[in-house]
Motif scaffolding. Structure first.
Motif, mmCIF file in Angstrom:
data_model
loop_
_atom_site.group_PDB
_atom_site.id
_atom_site.type_symbol
_atom_site.label_atom_id
_atom_site.label_comp_id
_atom_site.label_asym_id
_atom_site.label_seq_id
_atom_site.Cartn_x
_atom_site.Cartn_y
_atom_site.Cartn_z
ATOM 1 N N GLU A 1 3.254 6.301 -54.213
ATOM 2 C CA GLU A 1 2.687 6.943 -55.408
ATOM 3 C C GLU A 1 3.101 6.209 -56.679
ATOM 4 N N GLU A 2 4.340 5.687 -56.680
ATOM 5 C CA GLU A 2 4.771 4.868 -57.816
ATOM 6 C C GLU A 2 3.928 3.598 -57.935
ATOM 7 N N LYS B 1 0.397 3.967 -59.306
ATOM 8 C CA LYS B 1 0.281 4.127 -60.765
ATOM 9 C C LYS B 1 0.170 2.772 -61.465
ATOM 10 N N ASP C 1 -4.605 -0.464 -58.949
ATOM 11 C CA ASP C 1 -5.758 0.309 -58.494
ATOM 12 C C ASP C 1 -5.753 0.419 -56.974
ATOM 13 N N HIS C 2 -6.263 1.518 -56.471
ATOM 14 C CA HIS C 2 -6.240 1.765 -55.017
ATOM 15 C C HIS C 2 -6.983 0.699 -54.235
#
Length: 464
Positions: A12-13, A16, A19-20
């Motif tokens: 999750e860090e 941020k 981009d996915h």
């Protein structure tokens, strides 16, 4: 060192920052980044990330350093010693999207690039300026500039132009703590403080991540000619090599191919070259001067009883003869598909070339291993291939023993265990033999710049 896995919280860090669509856990992507062209080392990373900027890399490394996650940088995967293989898992930073030419400064003979640009693509871009990057290795058609720098690659033209590191002026680097620094200078000469830039050149990505480079360039040669000359034995090619280097003809390349190499070329290309020790010599420069020097090459070769001598002057002919030399690995796979290669890439002093080549033949007989020898004779850098059968452990063990003995013999001749490919994984065991009094200094530098050993762990140092 025991490293941590990437938890959901760490992911999750990272998400941020990136981009996915530039983060992948897909099995196909992991496998594509698990081995280089050596095919001797395979290790899956946990995740692949494609960064765009130094700032993104800084944030990724900061997260990794804090959480003890290893990071391996990936250029094109064209290395031959397992250099970019993520043997401790963790994150692979694929630099292929950082592949831009930032600026060409033609009157300074310089170019500023991102590390992911392919060597040949850079040369293509520079054509309109009448410039080129001359020290790139034979793998420049697939290898990235960043990969060339961190392995301090050399190649066919190193005898004239030196290795890649000789043409690096300035670097932007992300350190293990996430700081972004610049080292070197755009001035061709600088003695301001320690030459820190050189620490990162050839460091195999273990000290920092290169995100930008300023390279020195040369004018494109106006004329090129090549000679293919074969001789009866290693003694003659070694003598010709020294004579060429002493003759002031300024060769751009002096390459060596042994009889087994030429046999492969003949089989794959349908040629009838003499299957004897062979030299490929290239000259570059103004046409009038080159033609005069070509006569000198002819005299030297004939004086040393060449049994076959061919000159190549057209662009088509030059491309053809260089294709013989460059296509070695692909040729091997087509002619001997059931054989694998262990490569002993070493360097020896010029005066010891004959002894080294003779030792190859002795070891091949001792271990009953087929060998193929070729390389950059002009600077004493050779590639010794020990062939073994896929799936045959005894055959592979014989090849390993031959390579180890050959590398140790090169060190005994005051040579090096690697002239251009790097230590990577398998060759790290030779570092204490080659640098017994300075390896601890190298380790102290590593501890200072990357105290948690997160950058490409398991490379260079035997117990990294």
């Amino acid at each position: 060192m025991i490293y941590n896995k990437i938890s959901q919280l760490i992911f999750e860090e990272l998400a941020k920052v990136i981009d996915h669509d530039r983060i992948s856990f897909a099995q196909e992507d992991l496998q594509n980044h698990s081995k280089d062209r050596s095919y001797n080392f395979i290790s899956l990373p946990e995740v692949i990330i494609w960064p765009y900027t130094a700032q993104e890399i800084s944030k990724i490394i900061t997260i990794s350093n804090r959480n003890l996650i290893p990071i391996t940088v990936w250029g094109a995967g064209s290395s031959l010693e397992g250099n970019p293989v993520p043997i401790k898992g963790g994150i692979v930073l694929d630099m292929s999207k950082m592949n831009k030419v930032i600026e060409v400064i033609p009157n300074d003979f310089q170019v500023k690039v991102q590390p992911g640009i392919i060597g040949q693509e850079l040369d293509n871009y520079l054509l309109s300026y009448g410039l080129w990057f001359p020290s790139a290795p034979g793998s420049k058609f697939v290898a990235t500039i960043g990969g060339m720098i961190v392995n301090n690659a050399g190649g066919m033209h190193a005898v004239k132009y030196g290795v890649v590191g000789d043409w690096v002026l300035e670097l932007e680097i992300v350190m293990a703590d996430g700081k972004i620094i610049r080292v070197g200078s755009r001035s061709f000469k600088s003695v301001a403080g320690y030459d820190i830039k050189r620490l990162f050149i050839g460091s195999e990505g273990t000290l920092g991540v290169i995100t930008e480079a300023v390279l020195k360039l040369a004018s494109l040669p106006k004329c090129k000619v090549a000679v293919l000359a074969s001789f009866l034995n290693n003694d003659e090619v070694a003598k010709v090599n020294i004579e060429l280097l002493k003759s002031n003809i300024d060769p751009a390349a002096i390459e060596f191919m042994d009889d087994a190499f030429i046999e492969l070329v003949n089989k794959s290309k349908g040629l009838h070259l003499k299957e004897k020790p062979t030299m490929l010599i290239e000259l570059q420069g103004d046409r009038e001067i080159i033609l005069l020097r070509l006569k000198k090459v002819n005299e030297i070769c004939k004086r040393n009883s060449t049994i076959e001598y061919k000159e190549f002057t057209s662009k088509k002919e030059l491309n053809s003869v260089w294709d013989y030399r460059r296509a070695a690995r692909d040729v091997l796979r087509s002619v001997l598909p059931n054989m694998a290669v262990l490569s002993a890439e070493v360097g020896v002093p010029l005066s010891q070339i004959k002894n080294f080549l003779d030792q190859v033949n002795l070891l091949a007989h001792k271990h009953q291993v087929k060998t193929i020898m070729f390389g950059h004779m002009g600077d004493g850098n050779f590639h010794g291939w020990a062939l073994y059968e896929y799936g045959n452990n005894q055959s592979r063990n014989n090849a390993i023993e031959l390579n180890e003995e050959l590398t140790k013999y090169a060190l005994m001749l005051h040579g090096t265990s690697t002239g251009e490919h790097g230590l990577g994984i398998e060759k790290s065991k030779f570092l204490p033999l080659e640098h017994p009094t300075s390896m601890k200094v190298m380790e102290s530098i590593k501890n200072l710049l990357d105290p948690r050993w997160i950058l490409n762990p398991g490379k260079i140092f035997p117990e990294g």
